[in-house]
Structures are given as structure tokens and as C-alpha cells.
Design an enzyme around this catalytic site. Structure first.
Site, mmCIF file in Angstrom:
data_model
loop_
_atom_site.group_PDB
_atom_site.id
_atom_site.type_symbol
_atom_site.label_atom_id
_atom_site.label_comp_id
_atom_site.label_asym_id
_atom_site.label_seq_id
_atom_site.Cartn_x
_atom_site.Cartn_y
_atom_site.Cartn_z
ATOM 1 N N ASP A 1 -7.240 -1.817 31.157
ATOM 2 C CA ASP A 1 -6.506 -0.824 30.370
ATOM 3 C C ASP A 1 -5.218 -0.492 31.106
ATOM 4 O O ASP A 1 -5.189 -0.500 32.345
ATOM 5 C CB ASP A 1 -7.335 0.455 30.198
ATOM 6 C CG ASP A 1 -8.527 0.278 29.262
ATOM 7 O OD1 ASP A 1 -8.446 -0.580 28.364
ATOM 8 O OD2 ASP A 1 -9.506 1.007 29.432
ATOM 9 N N ASP B 1 -7.970 -2.281 22.009
ATOM 10 C CA ASP B 1 -8.529 -1.017 21.507
ATOM 11 C C ASP B 1 -7.809 -0.566 20.243
ATOM 12 O O ASP B 1 -8.432 -0.090 19.294
ATOM 13 C CB ASP B 1 -8.411 0.082 22.571
ATOM 14 C CG ASP B 1 -9.199 -0.219 23.829
ATOM 15 O OD1 ASP B 1 -10.156 -1.010 23.759
ATOM 16 O OD2 ASP B 1 -8.837 0.337 24.889
#
Length: 162
Positions: A117, A132
Site C-alpha cells: 500500500d 483497492d
């Protein structure tokens, strides 16, 4: 293969490819845990290795999370090919975005046992990646597509009865 199913595969491949490219960029240009100004006032780039699901919940269960991702990918494929969804471009786009996003995060889980991330909204407490967002926006488009399908089927069944 129907032309519209190609639309599903192209959207899935696009999400997967852009997700992989941005994660490679993040790994090469960011230091783990350090924040760098991205889009001033909106986002910063912060490399984070997420061993769990959203926000790090279920950390340490990467095997189970990988299994859930595999089941999601297989479930999407089953749903696509089990029904007459080839006329619903919104649904195919949404499912393609979700499929590509799920594959992007599954790739990370299998290779690294964590998800990469790096997109860190200013003032928020979470960090995410483009996979995501593919899953999130794919879900929204799929819901709208299913709603449209339901309306179309209802109209068609009224025409048959009349």
C-alpha cells in the site's frame, strides 16, 4: 468469446497492470514508513506493507486472506459465465475492476505475504493501493449494473406476459 466479455477482460487487465506498475514504482522510490508529498493537500505517498486486510485487520493470516482472494476471483468468473451478463456493460466493467483488483492484491499476498500500500490521504488513518480502488469502484458499478439488469428483466417479463 462475446465481444462484451472482452470488455470485462480488458478492464481487469488494465487494473491489474496499473496496480502492479504503481506498486513497483512505490517499492523503488519510497522508504518503508516514510511519507513523501504526493498531491499537495490531498495525498502523500507512504510505503506500507499490509500483512492483513483493510487497515491491517486480520494481520498474520495471509494464508486465509489469500484463500479468500482466490475464492473471490473464482466467484467472479463463475458469476460472469453462469448467466447472460454479456449485454450489461456496467456490470462487466464493475466485475472486471473487482477481478483485476483482487488479482493485484492476491499477487502481493502470494509473493510477499503482505499487500503493498502507498496512497495515503492527508488527514486519514488508512493507506491503500490502486487494486483497492478497483475493488471499491467495481463494487459500485456492479451494483448499478445489477440494478439495471433487474429493471430490464422486469420490463422483458412484462412484455412477454402482455
Amino acid at each position: 468469446m462475446e465481444r462484451n466479455y472482452l470488455f470485462f477482460w480488458l478492464s481487469a487487465c488494465l487494473v491489474f497492470a496499473v496496480d502492479r506498475l504503481t506498486k513497483v514504482w512505490a517499492e523503488r522510490n519510497l522508504q518503508l514508513g516514510d511519507s513523501v508529498t504526493g498531491i499537495d493537500g490531498w495525498y502523500q505517498w507512504t510505503l506500507y506493507h499490509n500483512p492483513g486486510a483493510a487497515g491491517g485487520i486480520w494481520s498474520g493470516h495471509s494464508g486465509w486472506l489469500a484463500l479468500i482472494s482466490i475464492l473471490a476471483v473464482l466467484g467472479i468468473l463463475w458469476f460472469i459465465y453462469r448467466g447472460p451478463h454479456d449485454r450489461n456493460l456496467l456490470l462487466l466493467l464493475g466485475l472486471g475492476l473487482m477481478f483485476g483488483g483482487a488479482l493485484g492484491n492476491l499477487y502481493d499476498r502470494v509473493l510477499y505475504a503482505y499487500v503493498i500500500d502507498f496512497i495515503d490521504p492527508v488527514g486519514k488513518t488508512y493507506v491503500y493501493n490502486l487494486a483497492d480502488k478497483g475493488i471499491r469502484w467495481g463494487l459500485y458499478l456492479s451494483i448499478i449494473g445489477l440494478w439495471c439488469s433487474g429493471r430490464t428483466l422486469a420490463k422483458e417479463s412484462q412484455n412477454v406476459v402482455s
